[in-house]
Design an enzyme around this catalytic site. Structure first.
Site, PDB file in Angstrom:
ATOM      1  N   SER A  64      -2.814   6.109   7.662  1.00  0.00           N
ATOM      2  CA  SER A  64      -2.688   7.552   7.815  1.00  0.00           C
ATOM      3  C   SER A  64      -1.669   7.945   8.887  1.00  0.00           C
ATOM      4  CB  SER A  64      -4.078   8.123   8.110  1.00  0.00           C
ATOM      5  OG  SER A  64      -4.058   9.505   8.206  1.00  0.00           O
ATOM      6  N   ASP A 282      -3.233  13.407   3.386  1.00  0.00           N
ATOM      7  CA  ASP A 282      -4.559  14.003   3.209  1.00  0.00           C
ATOM      8  C   ASP A 282      -4.839  15.084   4.252  1.00  0.00           C
ATOM      9  OD1 ASP A 282      -4.980  12.350   5.372  1.00  0.00           O
ATOM     10  OD2 ASP A 282      -6.735  11.323   4.543  1.00  0.00           O
ATOM     11  N   ASN A 374      -7.915  19.379  12.546  1.00  0.00           N
ATOM     12  CA  ASN A 374      -6.657  18.658  12.365  1.00  0.00           C
ATOM     13  C   ASN A 374      -6.047  18.822  10.974  1.00  0.00           C
ATOM     14  OD1 ASN A 374      -7.987  16.871  10.635  1.00  0.00           O
ATOM     15  ND2 ASN A 374      -8.490  15.467  12.293  1.00  0.00           N
ATOM     16  N   PRO A 500     -16.800   9.040  21.831  1.00  0.00           N
ATOM     17  CA  PRO A 500     -15.974   7.856  21.581  1.00  0.00           C
ATOM     18  C   PRO A 500     -15.244   8.032  20.261  1.00  0.00           C
ATOM     19  CG  PRO A 500     -18.308   7.339  21.211  1.00  0.00           C
ATOM     20  CD  PRO A 500     -18.245   8.766  21.674  1.00  0.00           C
ATOM     21  N   SER A 501     -13.959   7.706  20.215  1.00  0.00           N
ATOM     22  CA  SER A 501     -13.202   7.805  18.966  1.00  0.00           C
ATOM     23  C   SER A 501     -13.744   6.804  17.955  1.00  0.00           C
ATOM     24  CB  SER A 501     -11.726   7.519  19.243  1.00  0.00           C
ATOM     25  OG  SER A 501     -11.073   7.163  18.043  1.00  0.00           O
ATOM     26  N   ARG A 508     -12.390  10.481  23.513  1.00  0.00           N
ATOM     27  CA  ARG A 508     -11.679  11.748  23.374  1.00  0.00           C
ATOM     28  C   ARG A 508     -12.386  12.834  24.173  1.00  0.00           C
ATOM     29  NH1 ARG A 508      -7.938  10.416  19.753  1.00  0.00           N
ATOM     30  NH2 ARG A 508      -8.566   9.362  17.860  1.00  0.00           N
TER      31      ARG A 508
HETATM   32  P1  NG1 Z   1     -11.547   9.866  15.836  1.00  0.00           P
HETATM   33  O1  NG1 Z   1     -10.561   8.826  16.225  1.00  0.00           O
HETATM   34  O2  NG1 Z   1     -12.929   9.375  15.541  1.00  0.00           O
HETATM   35  O3  NG1 Z   1     -11.500  11.047  16.770  1.00  0.00           O
HETATM   36  C1  NG1 Z   1      -9.805  10.925  14.103  1.00  0.00           C
HETATM   37  C2  NG1 Z   1      -9.854  12.413  14.021  1.00  0.00           C
HETATM   38  C3  NG1 Z   1     -10.906  12.813  13.017  1.00  0.00           C
HETATM   39  C4  NG1 Z   1     -10.680  12.143  11.664  1.00  0.00           C
HETATM   40  C5  NG1 Z   1     -10.449  10.650  11.838  1.00  0.00           C
HETATM   41  C6  NG1 Z   1     -10.046   9.952  10.560  1.00  0.00           C
HETATM   42  C7  NG1 Z   1      -9.515  14.011  15.842  1.00  0.00           C
HETATM   43  C8  NG1 Z   1      -9.931  14.491  17.171  1.00  0.00           C
HETATM   44  N1  NG1 Z   1     -10.200  12.996  15.324  1.00  0.00           N
HETATM   45  O4  NG1 Z   1     -11.088  10.460  14.426  1.00  0.00           O
HETATM   46  O5  NG1 Z   1     -10.942  14.190  12.898  1.00  0.00           O
HETATM   47  O6  NG1 Z   1      -9.639  12.755  10.956  1.00  0.00           O
HETATM   48  O7  NG1 Z   1      -9.456  10.388  12.839  1.00  0.00           O
HETATM   49  O8  NG1 Z   1      -8.686   9.973  10.327  1.00  0.00           O
HETATM   50  O9  NG1 Z   1      -8.576  14.557  15.269  1.00  0.00           O
HETATM   51 ZN    ZN Z   2      -4.440  10.886   6.639  1.00  0.00          ZN
END
Ligand code: NG1
Ligand code: ZN
Length: 551
Positions: A64, A282, A374, A500-501, A508
């Site tokens: 992505s 996407d 986003n 946590p991401s 984050r």
């Molecule tokens: P994480 O890395 O869990 O924050 C990010 C995006 C999500 C989602 C996923 C999948 C932000 C803050 N977070 O997730 O919204 O799109 O990637 O691609 O944008």
């Molecule tokens: Zn994407």
């Protein structure tokens, strides 16, 4: 299952010993050279899943919006939705099994899920434009073949296109034809029908100019293929089409959203409507600059709002018993939630980050609009709502009601109900703007975003942070929530949370407040608290001028 053959073939896609990965909110992601074994194993897992569900399963090779050097993979379930959570666990176990454990882990999955090993299995494979994607998709094919499965290689496709193919195939064509041509024809037919009704309105003969930043990714290729299906009044200009620059580098939806500035390589004149796709198309965000050169971002929240306004107006005419709800995450701008709830009187639900959570919640309503800030999102129509709308579009005697039902029917056919789709979303948005005669500025002025800031903090182990209430509050480490509350309480219209991401090894931090300075300061102070209380790595975050903020 020929376990000997699996072992032999797996040795050609050997896992680096000790490497552990996790099937996160967007599948597996990492540096491309470390993913060969993951791809092979996900090909094999897709065969097991296909047998367990007696359906075709998708495997998409993409990372992505990540840098070009990364890659990733995710599986697509029978109706084009994200992989079932239990199978995400299996995916993680299989990806992390050492070579000698592989057969055991596969056998266990088969036993737990009562997989009929003699059943046919079909796997749909797609990939993005990363240089590493071709070879990695071939590893997926090896994994499919070693378990006796068949594959259909769609080659270069957007992520949502592959979701669409899987859904079309498994619903015996009810959702559409499982080919690229089928996708283009279905969407463009619905779009042309929808936009026709704009011709008699005040904005009628105005040409639709749109500049699109394709993030140097797959979106450019697919829009070029699709262009000949568009009606003449739609004039799109593609930028960052991948012919010169690197994927996602200083461009694309994620860059624009995070940095809140235009992408490189797109020449923007005042008040021109522009949008950015992400690397696998996407996500979409819109933006423009005003006569004073100020940049205005129109993110997923405002897209959801525009679509909800439009749908609600139609539903009022068509069938008052059908209700619309909006699903957001904690990242949704506070102004959007307020506008939807208070002005539009549309119920809003907040769920955990990750498309599958939004999708799942949106399925509970007649019409569920879901978007991440986003720019990832779509609209889901319940079967009952769809049947009712189609019936009214065909049989209703009252002209106004029938025409409104037809428009809803066209939206059903235009939107990609399997997953957020930048191309489909863009066409829905363009149609709505045309039908309502709205300029990009008028759309933007529906409400004013609260200034906000998104930051990252490195900690030794991000899993020490536990959250509740759709990730809006922290339960561990113990003192962190109290620290955040104290910082928030000193500012007006403020809100902050940390999590946590799911896609990166980072924590984050999100903050919003009544001014950009206050949002920036709050984000910094919360970052410092995370660093202090959750095992920060390296130097603590320093207060910085907005221009130098780390994102
Ligand atoms: P994480 O890395 O869990 O924050 C990010 C995006 C999500 C989602 C996923 C999948 C932000 C803050 N977070 O997730 O919204 O799109 O990637 O691609 O944008
Ligand atoms: Zn994407």
């Amino acid at each position: 299952m020929d376990l000997e053959a699996v072992a032999r073939c797996s040795a050609r896609h050997a896992k680096p010993a000790g490497l552990a990965m996790h099937y996160g909110t967007a599948g597996f992601r990492g540096r491309a050279p470390s993913l060969d074994h993951v791809m092979f194993r996900m090909g094999a897992l897709a065969v097991l899943r296909a047998r367990a569900t007696a359906s075709a399963i998708g495997v998409m090779v993409t990372a992505s919006h990540n840098p070009e050097e990364d890659n990733g993979v995710k599986l697509i379930d029978p109706h084009g939705e994200m992989l079932h959570p239990l199978w995400e666990e299996y995916a993680t176990q299989l990806a992390n099994a050492e070579e000698q454990e592989l057969q055991k882990v596969m056998t266990e999955i088969c036993q737990k899920e009562a997989v009929d090993l003699h059943r046919d299995a079909l796997v749909f494979i797609g990939r993005d434009t990363r240089p590493s994607s071709l070879k990695l998709s071939q590893a997926v094919m090896d994994g499919v073949c070693v378990l006796g499965g068949q594959y259909h290689d769609y080659g270069l496709v957007t992520t949502p296109q592959l979701h669409y193919m899987v859904c079309c195939h498994n619903t015996q064509g009810q959702y559409g034809k499982a080919t690229l041509e089928g996708y283009y024809e279905k969407l463009s037919k619905a779009f042309v029908e929808l936009i026709k009704k704009a011709n008699s309105s005040s904005s009628g003969d105005r040409q639709r100019h749109l500049k699109i930043d394709c993030a140097n990714g797959i979106g450019a290729l697919k829009l070029r293929e699709m262009e000949r299906y568009f009606p003449q009044e739609v004039l799109i200009q593609l930028y960052n089409d991948g012919s010169r620059e690197k994927l996602n580098h200083l461009c694309g939806a994620d860059y624009v959203k995070v940095h809140q500035k235009p992408p490189r390589g797109l020449d923007m004149k005042p008040n021109e409507r522009c949008c950015s796709f992400d690397g696998d198309a996407d996500r979409i965000v819109y933006y423009y600059k005003d006569a004073d050169d100020h940049f205005h971002l129109i993110d997923g929240d405002k897209i959801a709002t525009l679509i909800s306004i439009f749908l609600k107006e139609l539903l009022v005419k068509v069938e008052r018993t059908l209700t619309v709800a909006v699903v957001q995450t904690a990242y949704a701008n506070g102004s959007s939630t307020r506008y939807l709830e208070e002005t539009m009187k549309v119920p809003v639900h907040c769920v955990k980050t990750g498309v599958k959570h939004l999708h799942h919640k949106a399925q509970e309503f007649d019409v569920g609009v879901y978007f991440e800030a986003n720019g990832h999102g779509t609209v889901l129509f319940s079967k009952a709502a769809e049947t009712k709308i189609r019936q009214l579009a065909k049989e209703e005697k009252d002209d106004e009601r029938r025409e409104a039902a037809k428009m809803l029917e066209n939206v059903i056919d235009l939107i990609n109900q399997t997953v957020g789709d930048a191309i489909a979303d863009m066409l829905v948005i363009e149609a709505i703007l045309a039908l309502k005669g709205l300029t990009v500025q008028q759309w933007d002025s529906i409400y004013t975003d609260l200034p906000n800031r998104l930051l990252k903090v490195q900690v030794a182990d991000r899993q020490v942070i536990c959250t509740t209430d759709a990730e809006r509050r922290v339960t561990a480490p113990p003192a962190l929530q109290a620290a955040i509350d104290a910082l928030v309480s000193t500012r007006q219209a403020a809100r902050a949370f940390v999590r946590p991401s799911g896609t990166e090894d980072t924590v984050r931090v999100y903050a919003e407040a009544h001014t950009q300075e206050a949002a920036d300061a709050l984000a910094h102070e919360v970052s410092a608290a995370v660093h202090r209380l959750a095992g920060g790595v390296g130097a603590p975050p320093q207060p910085a001028a907005p221009a130098t903020l780390l994102t």
